[in-house]
Design a protein around this motif. Sequence first.
Motif, mmCIF file in Angstrom:
data_model
loop_
_atom_site.group_PDB
_atom_site.id
_atom_site.type_symbol
_atom_site.label_atom_id
_atom_site.label_comp_id
_atom_site.label_asym_id
_atom_site.label_seq_id
_atom_site.Cartn_x
_atom_site.Cartn_y
_atom_site.Cartn_z
ATOM 1 N N MET A 130 -18.545 21.501 -25.658
ATOM 2 C CA MET A 130 -18.314 22.188 -26.925
ATOM 3 C C MET A 130 -17.946 21.189 -28.024
ATOM 4 N N GLY A 131 -18.082 19.906 -27.753
ATOM 5 C CA GLY A 131 -17.830 18.902 -28.790
ATOM 6 C C GLY A 131 -16.391 18.416 -28.854
ATOM 7 N N PHE A 132 -15.575 18.824 -27.892
ATOM 8 C CA PHE A 132 -14.200 18.308 -27.864
ATOM 9 C C PHE A 132 -14.199 16.898 -27.284
ATOM 10 N N SER A 133 -13.232 16.086 -27.710
ATOM 11 C CA SER A 133 -13.040 14.805 -27.042
ATOM 12 C C SER A 133 -11.574 14.628 -26.693
ATOM 13 N N LEU A 134 -11.329 13.745 -25.749
ATOM 14 C CA LEU A 134 -9.961 13.484 -25.309
ATOM 15 C C LEU A 134 -9.230 12.819 -26.456
ATOM 16 N N ARG A 135 -8.132 13.415 -26.881
ATOM 17 C CA ARG A 135 -7.412 12.889 -28.034
ATOM 18 C C ARG A 135 -6.174 12.110 -27.587
ATOM 19 N N GLY A 136 -5.583 12.525 -26.444
ATOM 20 C CA GLY A 136 -4.392 11.792 -26.018
ATOM 21 C C GLY A 136 -3.930 12.212 -24.638
ATOM 22 N N GLU A 137 -3.082 11.336 -24.056
ATOM 23 C CA GLU A 137 -2.461 11.660 -22.775
ATOM 24 C C GLU A 137 -0.956 11.681 -22.970
ATOM 25 N N HIS A 138 -0.313 12.609 -22.318
ATOM 26 C CA HIS A 138 1.124 12.775 -22.504
ATOM 27 C C HIS A 138 1.859 11.532 -22.016
ATOM 28 N N ARG A 139 2.961 11.194 -22.691
ATOM 29 C CA ARG A 139 3.685 9.972 -22.359
ATOM 30 C C ARG A 139 4.329 10.019 -20.975
ATOM 31 N N SER A 140 4.724 11.227 -20.533
ATOM 32 C CA SER A 140 5.449 11.263 -19.255
ATOM 33 C C SER A 140 4.942 12.356 -18.308
ATOM 34 N N LYS A 141 3.974 13.155 -18.730
ATOM 35 C CA LYS A 141 3.556 14.278 -17.888
ATOM 36 C C LYS A 141 2.043 14.288 -17.679
ATOM 37 N N ALA A 142 1.614 15.034 -16.683
ATOM 38 C CA ALA A 142 0.181 15.146 -16.411
ATOM 39 C C ALA A 142 -0.427 16.166 -17.367
ATOM 40 N N VAL A 143 -0.455 15.812 -18.611
ATOM 41 C CA VAL A 143 -0.887 16.719 -19.676
ATOM 42 C C VAL A 143 -1.838 15.956 -20.592
ATOM 43 N N THR A 144 -2.979 16.576 -20.898
ATOM 44 C CA THR A 144 -3.949 15.915 -21.780
ATOM 45 C C THR A 144 -4.246 16.800 -22.983
ATOM 46 N N LEU A 145 -4.607 16.138 -24.066
ATOM 47 C CA LEU A 145 -4.884 16.837 -25.323
ATOM 48 C C LEU A 145 -6.337 16.611 -25.712
ATOM 49 N N GLY A 159 12.314 24.866 -23.326
ATOM 50 C CA GLY A 159 11.818 24.148 -22.138
ATOM 51 C C GLY A 159 12.527 22.831 -21.914
ATOM 52 N N GLN A 160 12.210 22.260 -20.766
ATOM 53 C CA GLN A 160 12.706 20.924 -20.445
ATOM 54 C C GLN A 160 12.105 19.921 -21.413
ATOM 55 N N VAL A 161 12.860 18.928 -21.765
ATOM 56 C CA VAL A 161 12.288 17.854 -22.577
ATOM 57 C C VAL A 161 12.593 16.510 -21.926
ATOM 58 N N GLY A 162 11.648 15.599 -22.003
ATOM 59 C CA GLY A 162 11.850 14.253 -21.462
ATOM 60 C C GLY A 162 12.273 13.317 -22.580
ATOM 61 N N PRO A 163 12.451 12.033 -22.267
ATOM 62 C CA PRO A 163 12.786 11.067 -23.302
ATOM 63 C C PRO A 163 11.646 10.976 -24.319
ATOM 64 N N ASN A 164 11.979 10.876 -25.566
ATOM 65 C CA ASN A 164 11.011 10.757 -26.666
ATOM 66 C C ASN A 164 10.175 12.007 -26.912
ATOM 67 N N GLU A 165 10.506 13.078 -26.192
ATOM 68 C CA GLU A 165 9.629 14.234 -26.356
ATOM 69 C C GLU A 165 10.173 15.203 -27.384
ATOM 70 N N HIS A 166 9.276 15.794 -28.079
ATOM 71 C CA HIS A 166 9.583 16.808 -29.053
ATOM 72 C C HIS A 166 10.029 18.065 -28.319
ATOM 73 N N ASP A 201 4.862 12.093 -31.095
ATOM 74 C CA ASP A 201 6.026 11.841 -30.250
ATOM 75 C C ASP A 201 5.709 11.943 -28.769
ATOM 76 N N ASP A 202 4.880 12.919 -28.410
ATOM 77 C CA ASP A 202 4.704 13.232 -26.998
ATOM 78 C C ASP A 202 3.497 12.559 -26.348
ATOM 79 N N PHE A 203 2.518 12.182 -27.162
ATOM 80 C CA PHE A 203 1.260 11.711 -26.573
ATOM 81 C C PHE A 203 0.961 10.262 -26.953
ATOM 82 N N HIS A 204 0.304 9.549 -26.047
ATOM 83 C CA HIS A 204 -0.387 8.328 -26.424
ATOM 84 C C HIS A 204 -1.682 8.772 -27.101
ATOM 85 N N LEU A 205 -1.703 8.718 -28.410
ATOM 86 C CA LEU A 205 -2.849 9.275 -29.125
ATOM 87 C C LEU A 205 -3.959 8.255 -29.324
#
Lengths: 624, 624
Positions: free
Chosen positions: B312-327, B383-390, B420-424
Motif C-alpha cells: 500500500m506504499g508504506f515504508s518502515l519509518r522507525g524502530e522502537h528504542r527499547s521494544k519490539a515495535v515498528t512504525l 501504560g508502562q514507560v521505559g527510559p526516554n519514552e514518551h 523520543d521513542d523511535f530510532h527514526l
Amino acid sequence: MFRSIATVSIAGTLPEKLEAIAAAGFDGVEIFENDLLYYPGKPADIRRLAQDLGLAITLFQPFRDFEGGPRDRLAANLERVRRKFALMQELGCDRMLLCSNVAPDCSAEIELQIEDLGRLACLAQQQGMVVGYEALAWGRHVNRYRQAWERVRAVDSPALGLVLDSFHILALGDNLDHLEDIPAEKISFLQLADAPLMNMEVIEWSRHFRCFPGQGELPLVEFTRKLVEKGYTGPWSLEIFNDGFRATPSAPTAQDGLRSLLYLEEQVAATQPPTPELFSSAPLPESRQIEFIEFAVNRQEAENLAGWLRQMGFSLRGEHRSKAVTLYQNGAVRIILNQQNDSFAADYRERHGASLCAMAWRVANPSALLQRAQDFGYPVYQGQVGPNEHRIPALCAPDGSLIYLVETPVNGGEAAIYQDDFHLRDKPTRTASELEGIDHLAVAMPENALKSWVMFLRCVPGFEPDGEQLLPDPYGLVHSRVMHSRCNGIRLPLNVSQSNATLSARTVETYHGAGLQHVAFSTGDIFQAVEQAKAKGMQLLTIADNYYEDLAARFDLDDAFIARLAQYHILYDRDAQGGELLHVYSRPFAEGRFFFELLQRLGGYAQYGAVNGAARLAAMRQLR
Amino acid sequence: MFRSIATVSIAGTLPEKLEAIAAAGFDGVEIFENDLLYYPGKPADIRRLAQDLGLAITLFQPFRDFEGGPRDRLAANLERVRRKFALMQELGCDRMLLCSNVAPDCSAEIELQIEDLGRLACLAQQQGMVVGYEALAWGRHVNRYRQAWERVRAVDSPALGLVLDSFHILALGDNLDHLEDIPAEKISFLQLADAPLMNMEVIEWSRHFRCFPGQGELPLVEFTRKLVEKGYTGPWSLEIFNDGFRATPSAPTAQDGLRSLLYLEEQVAATQPPTPELFSSAPLPESRQIEFIEFAVNRQEAENLAGWLRQMGFSLRGEHRSKAVTLYQNGAVRIILNQQNDSFAADYRERHGASLCAMAWRVANPSALLQRAQDFGYPVYQGQVGPNEHRIPALCAPDGSLIYLVETPVNGGEAAIYQDDFHLRDKPTRTASELEGIDHLAVAMPENALKSWVMFLRCVPGFEPDGEQLLPDPYGLVHSRVMHSRCNGIRLPLNVSQSNATLSARTVETYHGAGLQHVAFSTGDIFQAVEQAKAKGMQLLTIADNYYEDLAARFDLDDAFIARLAQYHILYDRDAQGGELLHVYSRPFAEGRFFFELLQRLGGYAQYGAVNGAARLAAMRQLR
C-alpha cells in the motif's frame, strides 16, 4: 403448476442460490438484479447454469422509478431500459418487473405516466420483451393494483401487463373485487408472499418480515384462488424479503418455499375441482392427541426422571420385552424412558443430552399422514423392530426428533403397541387425582427454526397457529407461538428467545436445538393433584407472596380461595369470557432443562396463562 | 441533580437490579410493579435493601386503567388502589404513577374522569401519598400531556400531580409550548427516555426500542431544558423499555444510564448559568484526527501485515528504542506494529488475536479529555514507560482497546512521541500518490455493544451520529452506524451483524468482540494510488463486470471513465448534490478479518459508499 422463486428470497451467492432452488424442486427462478450485479461471471454463465439445473428464468427484477419521471431524464431512463433488455437477452429472460415510481419528483399526471409506459411497451415489443407493471404499496402516485391496471389498460400493448404481488395488495387490505376487471392474459406474473400482521410502516414490513405462504397471516388462499378462478395459468413465484432467511442456510429455506407452494396449491384447490396434480396429497388426517412421549436417557437420568414421575403420581406400567425401555403411566398419560444402546434414542441422546426424542400422536390414518409428509418432501422414519414388536411409522420433526403415528384404538381401548412390546403390569386403579392427558408440550428452539416448524406443522398434520405471546424472562424476552391440531388435542407452544441469557436460549444452544422445555398435564382437580404430588415429595416452584397480593387486587376472588392458591403455589388467570386457568409448576430438573406443569382449565379457558409467564421465569431465576 | 432509574430499564432479579443501580451511582429508583410481584420476599425487604444501598424509592409504577372506568367496577378499582397504597407504605414510597386509561370501555366524559381522579386524590391525601397522572401516548381518551394537565388542574389537589415522560410527549411530536401553562410544583415526577426515529406504532416503539438519552434521536435537551427553566427540581428518572437492555448484564447498562443523565445535565446546562455540579466536566476538546493506529501482532503476523503495508506504499519509518515495535508511514498515515511481550498489546492479542489494539487521536487538550472520561466513569490507562519514552495518556474504548491522546503538534510538525521513542529514519520524499490520512475505521461489534459505544463516543469526545445504514451481506444484514468527531476528522462506522453467518459476525465471535474490520485511507488521486499499489503487488478485491454494466445504466458517465473504474476495480457513488466517491478495496487478509480501502472524495461527498456495500460483501464471499 409452474413453481418459481426470486433469488432474493434465500441466502448465498447467485450460483449457491440457483443450486438450492433447483434442488428443492422449483421449475423457475426470478433473478433479483443485485444478485446478478455482484456475480463475477457473465449473464450468459447464469443462463447456462440455470439451464443445466433445469430452471427457467421467469423474471428479471426490479426496474425502478420510470413512469412520470422528470422530462430531462427520460432519454437517460430509456437508455437504462435498453441496457437492461440487452442484459436480459444474454440471460435468456423475456420478462421484466417494473415497480411503480417512488421518487419524490415524479409526476402525478396520469396521462404522462401512460405516455411513458407506452414508450416502454413499444421498446419492449421491439425487443421481444414483456414488462410487468407492479403497484408498490408505497408507490408515490401508483400504490394500488387497480391504479396500475388503469394505466396498463390505457396503454393496451401485448408487451405491457401487470405483476400482482400478494404482499403489496393484502398488506394494504386492498379490495380484491377489482381483480375481476382484469383479464387473465394481462396478468404477466404472480408473486406470492405472506407476512405476520404487524403495526409498522408497510415498506419496513415488506423489506424485513415477509415469509412463505402459510407462515404468516395474510389471506393468501382467498387471493390466489381468485386468480386461479379467473384463469391465470402462469407461474406462482415466491418473492420473500426476510432478514432471517438471509441469515439461514439456503437449502432448507428453499425446501420450505416449495412446500409452501404445494400447501397453497392444495388449499386453493380445496373448494375447486381438484387437478390431477393435487390428488397425490391425501386429505388431512386429523391429529387426535398425544399417545405417549419418550425420553432418551442414560441409566442415571432414567432413575432421576423416574423419581420425578413417581412424585407426579406415575407408576411403572411395563418393561420392554427386548430393550432397556420402561413405560410409566398416570391416568391417560404415558411416558417412555428409553436407555437402549445402539438405538435412535441413544444417538439422539448423544447429540442432545437427556431429551425428548419422540412423541406419539393418535391419528385416524397413520399411513395417509406418512404419505402426506413424503409428498411435502419431509423425511420419515422406519425404525428397527425386534421379534414380537410393533412397527410404528414416524415423521421426523424439524429438530430431528420423531413423531410416531399410532392408530386411534377402537372403543377408546389401549393401543396394541403396549401389549405387543411390553411386559405390562395391571392398570392402576383410577383415582380422582389421576391425569387426564397432556395439555401441551413446550418446545424451545433457535429463532431460525421457528418458521420451519410452523411450515411442517401446517403442511403435514394441518395444525393451526395461535397468536404470538411475548414473555419477559428476567434476562431477555421469549417469543412463544402456539401451534395446535384442529381438534385442539395436541398443542405445541414453540418458544424462541431473543436473548442469549435466558434459560430457553441456553438450553437450545447447549443441546443443539433439542428443546423440550416442559410438559403440561391436565387434571380434573388441581388441588387434589397437587396435594397428592406434594405428599409424594414433589418439589413445587415457589411463587412469591407478592403475586397473590396482586391477584387479590386484580380479581374479585375471595380471600380463602387466594390463600389456597398461595398455599399450593398455584397461578391463576381468567379470560374475558370468564374462563379460568389454575396451574402449578414443578421446580426444574436435569440441570434446569425441564419442568412439569399441572393445570386445570375451567369454563372454556383456551389460553396458556402467558400472563403468568414472567412470574414463572422470575421464580425459576431465584433458584439459580 | 437527583438521578433515578426505573427497575424495568435493566436486566436481572429485583435485588440484582438494585445493586447494579446503586453501584452505578444513582440516588433513587422507581420500582416497576412486576419486579416486585415476582420477588419472593416482602416489600419491607426491598425497602431495607434500598436503604442499605443508599437508594431512595422515588416512584411505584404503574397503576393502570382507573379514571372513567365502568361504574360497576369503581369500588373494586378503589379497593385495588387501597391495596397498592398499603404495599407502598411497606415499601417506603409515597409516589405512584397512574397511566391514562387505555381500556376500550372507559368513558370519554371528562367530568367523569375528573370525578374519579378527585376520588383517587382524596384517598391518596388521606394516606399521605401523591399520585402522578401520565398521558400514555396510546391512552384511550387522554394521550397528550395537556389533556392530563387539564384534568389535574380541575381536581386541584396537593395529592394529584402530573408525570411527564419525554418519550410519550416527544414520540408524538407534541407541542412543548403547553409546558409553560403547568406550574413546576404540579409536576410530580419526570421520566426520561430517548429512542431512535422509527416508523412503527407508538406502543411497539415505546415498549421495545426506548434507549438512554443521547443514544437516540428525540429532542431530549430542548424538552428537559424547558422543565429546568420553569423550575422543576425533582428527580430525573430514566424509564427505558429496551429488548436489548433486558438481555444484557445489568451493571454496564446501569452505568451507561447514569452517564446519559450526566451528559444530558451538561447539555441542558450549556446555555444556562452552570451549576457548581457541572464545573467538574471540562468543555469538550475537539478531536482532530487520527495520529496513528496500532496493531497487536506476533512476529509472523507482523511480517504479513508489513507486507500488506508495503504494497500500500508504506515504508518502515522507525524502530522502537527499547521494544519490539515498528512504525510504518505513508504520507500522513502512521501505523504501529506492536509485537512486544509482556505489554498491553500482548495481552490484547492473547484475547483478541491479531487486532487493532490502539489508535491515537490528535486533540487540543489531552488532559481535559482524560478528565472528562473519568468524570463520566470511564476507565483510563496509564501504560508502562521505559527510559526516554514518551508517556501517552489513553482512554479505554468499550472493547478494551486504547485511544491514546496526543497533543496537536505546533505548526503541523511531527509529534514528539516519534522522536523520543523511535530510532527514526528520514521522512520519505513526498509523492503524488501518498496517503492524505485515515478517512475512517470500521469496527465490528456484537449488537449489545453498539449502544455503549454510542454513549462513550458522545459523552467523552462529543462525537455525533450519522444515520444508520443497512448493508446486505449475502449471508445476512449488517447495520452500520457512523459516529464522527464534530470536525469530521475522525469517523468510526460501527457495524453490527444481525446474522451469525456474516464475516462481521464471525470476526466478532471468534475474537471476543475485537472488531476492526477495515481502515480506509484517503488519497488525492485514486487512480495513481491504485496504480502504485498494483505495481507493488497489492491484491485488489475483484468487482464483477456486471457492476460496471449497471453503473453505465445508472449514471451518465462516459464509457472511457467506466472502463477505467472497471480496470482498477474502483467502485463509484454520487450523492444528490453531485459529490462523488471513488473507492477500492484490498482483498481481505489475516483469515479474512481485515481489509484496506483507498478512497477519494470529490465535490463534498460526505457518505461512505454504503450503496456499494453489497457489491463488496458479495465480492468477498466469492473468495471464500
